[in-house]
Design an enzyme around this catalytic site. Structure first.
Site, short mmCIF file in Angstrom:
data_model
loop_
_atom_site.label_atom_id
_atom_site.label_comp_id
_atom_site.label_asym_id
_atom_site.label_seq_id
_atom_site.Cartn_x
_atom_site.Cartn_y
_atom_site.Cartn_z
N ASN A 24 0.83 -1.20 0.00
CA ASN A 24 0.00 0.00 0.00
C ASN A 24 0.87 1.25 0.00
O ASN A 24 1.01 1.92 -1.01
CB ASN A 24 -0.96 -0.02 1.19
N ASP A 25 1.51 1.52 1.12
CA ASP A 25 2.30 2.75 1.21
C ASP A 25 3.44 2.79 0.20
O ASP A 25 3.81 3.86 -0.28
CB ASP A 25 2.88 2.89 2.63
N THR A 26 3.97 1.61 -0.15
CA THR A 26 5.12 1.58 -1.06
C THR A 26 4.73 1.85 -2.51
O THR A 26 5.60 1.94 -3.37
CB THR A 26 5.85 0.22 -0.99
#
Lengths: 465, 110
Positions: A391-393
């Site tokens: 997700n964040d990556t």
């Protein structure tokens, strides 16, 4: 050659194996061999120690030593052998913590032992540093373990005046050290131990779950330094060399890890990252923007027509234990003539390299694992980017939104691909607690559900297509 | 005693530089095994723990030393076993079983 010289020579051999091992860990081919070399060197040093003379006599309490070793052995082996690969970060944390605890105990005991001989001030200082650093590492690792094992919240724990209180505790520890240096009081040493314990806990509480791996690396380095301090006290070159090696490499590794997240180490340690962020995430969700979702069958059709697929795995993949299914899917697509890569973000999973370990466990060939920079150039020509549990990556806010807390973190540019398939459990934001713009991108198709279930369904559809 | 301190300090400083140099070249995919491997290496505190328990004169020293040996053994054994388990998975695969990239590109046009 005297007995002591021989033992020192064996220690020199052991210290050399540790160096060789760290060197070997630099290449995938020799890494395992390197680790076994260090283990052999360690065994050699331990056996040699049984023949050592201390204070002019052979070791007392040999049966007690063997009993303690036996207890350690029967606990450590099954735990290390059978804990799931996804729990690896916690495991490293706890084995690091006990090492720090041991270093602190060694320093305290040596202090009690030599106190009657009125040790020099610098010896007392070595003891105090060993106790302080070792105990901080022990307590900090315990909290890190609790966070990763989800025994407590992974979110940063903050309270008013936290930084101030931490500073007061830290300062009190320093003052105490100065006092003990003057009067060598054992009672005050125990108070320092308690203070260091509090400091270790208070230091780790405000650090969010996503940053804990960086923290473990730092604590690993601390334990190394505590061991080196014990080495000074005991007058052991072996402990100094091994402890310093770990201390120095650990600090470098910590910096590499925080660089991979586009943040500085002080920022990770002191900013309570992620605690205020949820609010802005909720606010932007209020726009009520729509997302496009699809079924696993839709995904299979898309994948069936793709000639280049880049799979972007994240921690969600590990949690769902989906690494084997994703490998089967990759194999199936390759058999149909599709080119498949795995794009690995440096902090995918919970530690650098964690995702590589998990995929290697599922027999994904080494050549299919592509690091971030290479992946980003490949993605421009990719037909499908399959995001599994990441997700964040892949959050474009890291590039576009200067107000975002992850702004500046290097990401995998999944949005460059022709289509994005986003496998996700729910609309919940990721580990950093922030909304992902990629979900609302018109290129993106969301497939809700457990990563393993979804992948199994996609695999079945791809097979029948 | 001052000389001994200087000798230990020399070892400390030089080792610190060696530690940084050796690690600087490790590829990021091996960072996790590296952390775990160095975690095992600081388990050498077991040697210190043995010396502490082996020279204990009082009950306090015995109890503390005994605990130290247990904790240090956990560190050493757990550290090496976990690292080995991670690295076991990096073993080279037989490449023959997979189609090469040039083979697959022909079929893409399908």
């Amino acid at each position: 050659m005297s007995r002591e010289t021989l033992i020192d020579l064996i220690y020199l051999v052991s210290a050399t194996t540790f160096l060789v091992a760290l060197k070997g860990l630099g290449s995938p081919k020799r890494a395992r061999w390197g680790n076994l070399t260090a283990a052999a060197g360690m065994l050699l040093a331990i056996v040699a120690t049984f023949f050592k003379y201390v204070d002019g006599h052979a070791l007392y309490h040999v049966p007690l030593i063997l009993l303690a070793m036996f207890i350690g052995l029967i606990v450590a082996v099954p735990v290390a052998r059978f804990v799931k690969m996804t729990a690896m970060p916690q495991l490293v944390a706890i084995f690091n913590g006990v090492g720090g605890g041991a270093a602190a105990l060694v320093s305290i005991t040596e202090f009690v032992h030599i106190k009657s001989t009125r040790p020099a001030t610098y010896v007392v200082l070595e003891v105090l540093l060993g106790v302080l650093i070792g105990t901080v590492s022990f307590a900090g690792s315990a909290i890190a373990f609790a966070k990763l094992q989800e025994l407590m919240t992974g979110r940063p724990v903050t309270y008013p005046g936290q930084q101030f209180l931490n500073a007061v505790v830290g300062l009190a520890a320093l003052v105490l050290i100065v006092i003990i240096l003057v009067n060598s009081s054992t009672l005050l040493l125990w108070i320092l131990l308690i203070l260091a314990f509090v400091l270790g806990i208070a230091f780790v509480l405000p650090i969010g779950g996503a940053d804990v791996p960086v923290l473990i690396s730092l604590l690993n380095s601390f334990t190394g330094l505590a061991v080196a301090a014990s080495g000074f006290t005991l007058g052991s070159n072996l402990l100094i060399v091994a402890g310093t090696l770990v201390g120095a490499s650990g600090i470098l590794l910590t910096r590499l890890m925080s660089a991979a997240m586009g943040r500085s180490l002080p920022n990770i340690l002191f900013s309570a990252f992620g605690s205020v962020v949820t609010a802005s995430g909720d606010a932007s969700r209020a726009d009520g923007r729509s997302v496009r979702s699809g079924s696993p069958e839709d995904a299979a059709i898309l994948l069936g027509y793709a000639s280049r697929v880049v799979i972007i795995p994240g921690y969600g993949l590990a949690v769902a234990q989906a690494q084997h299914v994703v490998r089967e899917l990759a194999d199936e697509l390759e058999a149909k003539g599709t080119e498949v890569f795995f794009a690995i973000h440096p902090v995918a999973g919970r530690m650098p390299g964690h995702m590589n370990v998990l995929l290697a466990e599922a027999n994904v060939p080494y050549e299919q694992l592509v690091e971030m920079d290479e992946a980003n150039s490949e993605l421009q020509t990719a037909d499908v980017a399959l995001v599994v549990g990441a997700n964040d990556t892949v959050n474009p806010a890291a590039k576009d939104d200067p107000s975002s807390p992850i702004y500046g973190m290097p990401i995998i540019n999944a949005d460059l691909a022709e289509n994005v398939l986003f496998l996700k459990r729910s609309m919940r934001p990721g580990f950093a607690g922030i909304e992902n713009e990629l979900l609302y991108n018109p290129k993106t198709t969301l497939i809700f559900g457990d990563a393993k279930d979804t992948l199994t369904k996609i695999l079945a559809s791809v097979k029948t297509a | 005693m001052g000389n001994a301190l200087l000798q230990y300090a020399t070892v400390f400083v030089l080792t610190a530089f060696v530690g940084v140099e050796i690690i600087a070249k490790v590829p990021s995919i091996l960072h996790t095994p590296l952390m775990s491997g160095s975690n095992a290496i600081h388990g050498v505190i077991l040697v210190g723990s043995m010396l502490i328990l082996g020279s204990a004169n009082t009950n306090v020293e015995e109890v503390l030393g005994f605990l130290a040996v247990i904790l240090a053994t956990l560190n050493v054994v757990g550290g090496f076993v976990v690292t080995d388990r991670m690295l076991e998975m990096f073993k080279a695969k037989a490449p023959a079983a997979r189609p090469t990239k040039s083979d697959t590109s022909d079929e893409v046009a399908r």
